[in-house]
Design an enzyme around this catalytic site. Structure first.
Site, PDB file in Angstrom:
ATOM      1  N   SER A 139      27.522  16.895   2.744  1.00 29.58           N
ATOM      2  CA  SER A 139      27.063  17.329   1.421  1.00 29.58           C
ATOM      3  C   SER A 139      27.745  16.479   0.363  1.00 29.58           C
ATOM      4  O   SER A 139      28.852  15.972   0.585  1.00 29.58           O
ATOM      5  CB  SER A 139      27.423  18.804   1.204  1.00 29.58           C
ATOM      6  N   TYR A 152      32.914  26.311   1.816  1.00 27.01           N
ATOM      7  CA  TYR A 152      31.783  25.447   2.168  1.00 27.01           C
ATOM      8  C   TYR A 152      32.100  24.003   1.811  1.00 27.01           C
ATOM      9  O   TYR A 152      31.919  23.087   2.629  1.00 27.01           O
ATOM     10  CB  TYR A 152      30.507  25.894   1.449  1.00 27.01           C
TER      11      TYR A 152
END
Length: 252
Positions: A139, A152
């Site tokens: 990400s 996350y």
């Protein structure tokens, strides 16, 4: 990466980026296996597509990974591709008293231990193939964290680091290692994300990502133009500014 003639496993293939990548690689002539916890969602992914297969897998369960890998290799001995895509993203409040550690623990188990365990289970088989590829979906938040989802973000930073090590260790083998780092994409990963105007439409993200594979077959990182703002923030000396912009702009 050679994009045709492969047999590829994609985890988290029942929705979002995993589903659309699976369909794109299948359209290029690859045999594709999608894995996930929801049989119904996986069946939707493969519906009407010969050469696509669905298998259930809970990447948060170490024993299930062992079971799955053994069955997968037996059923698909030509397997030469793995895309570690399955992940969860849940908001946390680190200022709560007490902090809900269940979210952090589940995130690390799914996003970090899951792909590490699955890759370890499949790597001996992949190394025995004439050519193979391991891909990890990280990400943009691996490079500039979002404070609303700290674990996350940390999990994706961990997988970026782990992927770099894996690539180095496999540099003299037939296994290539690719990192795919999306920006914010309109999927159902978090509530409301599929309609967030600031995020990249899923269709556009998939189109640019697949175009990168074709234009840059030897790439180590598949990056859309939009994610480069985060990916290179530190290298370009603007990390603090980017960090503040990202977190001040985030809503919800």
């Amino acid at each position: 990466m050679k994009t045709t003639g492969n047999t590829i496993l994609i985890t988290g293939g029942g929705s979002g980026i995993g589903r659309e990548l699976a369909r794109e690689f299948h359209a290029l002539g690859d045999t594709v296996i999608v894995a996930g916890r929801s049989t119904a969602s996986l069946e939707e992914t493969i519906e009407g597509r010969d050469g696509m297969h669905a298998r259930t897998l809970d990447v948060s369960d170490a024993a299930d990974i062992v079971r799955f890998a053994k069955e997968l290799i037996a059923d698909f001995p030509a397997l030469n591709g793995l895309i570690n895509n399955a992940a969860i993203m849940v908001k946390e409040n680190l200022l709560a008293d007490p902090v809900d550690l269940a979210i952090a623990e589940a995130t690390i188990t799914t996003n970090v231990l899951g792909p590490i365990r699955l890759t370890a289970a499949l790597l001996p088989h992949l190394r025995a193939q004439p050519a193979a590829t391991v891909m990890t979906i990280t990400s943009g938040l691996a490079f500039v964290p979002l404070t609303a989802t700290p674990t996350y973000s940390a999990s994706k930073a961990a997988m970026h680091s782990w992927t770099q090590s894996l690539r180095y260790l496999l540099k003299d083998t037939h296994v290539e290692v690719i990192e795919i780092a999306p920006p914010g994409v309109q999927t159902n990963l978090t509530p409301g994300q599929s309609t967030r105007a600031a995020y990249m439409p899923l269709k556009d993200y998939i189109a640019e990502t697949m175009a990168n594979f074709k234009a840059l077959p030897e790439t180590k990182e598949n990056l859309t133009e939009r994610v480069k703002f985060l990916r290179f923030a530190e290298a370009e000396g603007r990390f603090d500014k980017t960090f503040n912009l990202l977190n001040e702009a985030y809503e919800g």
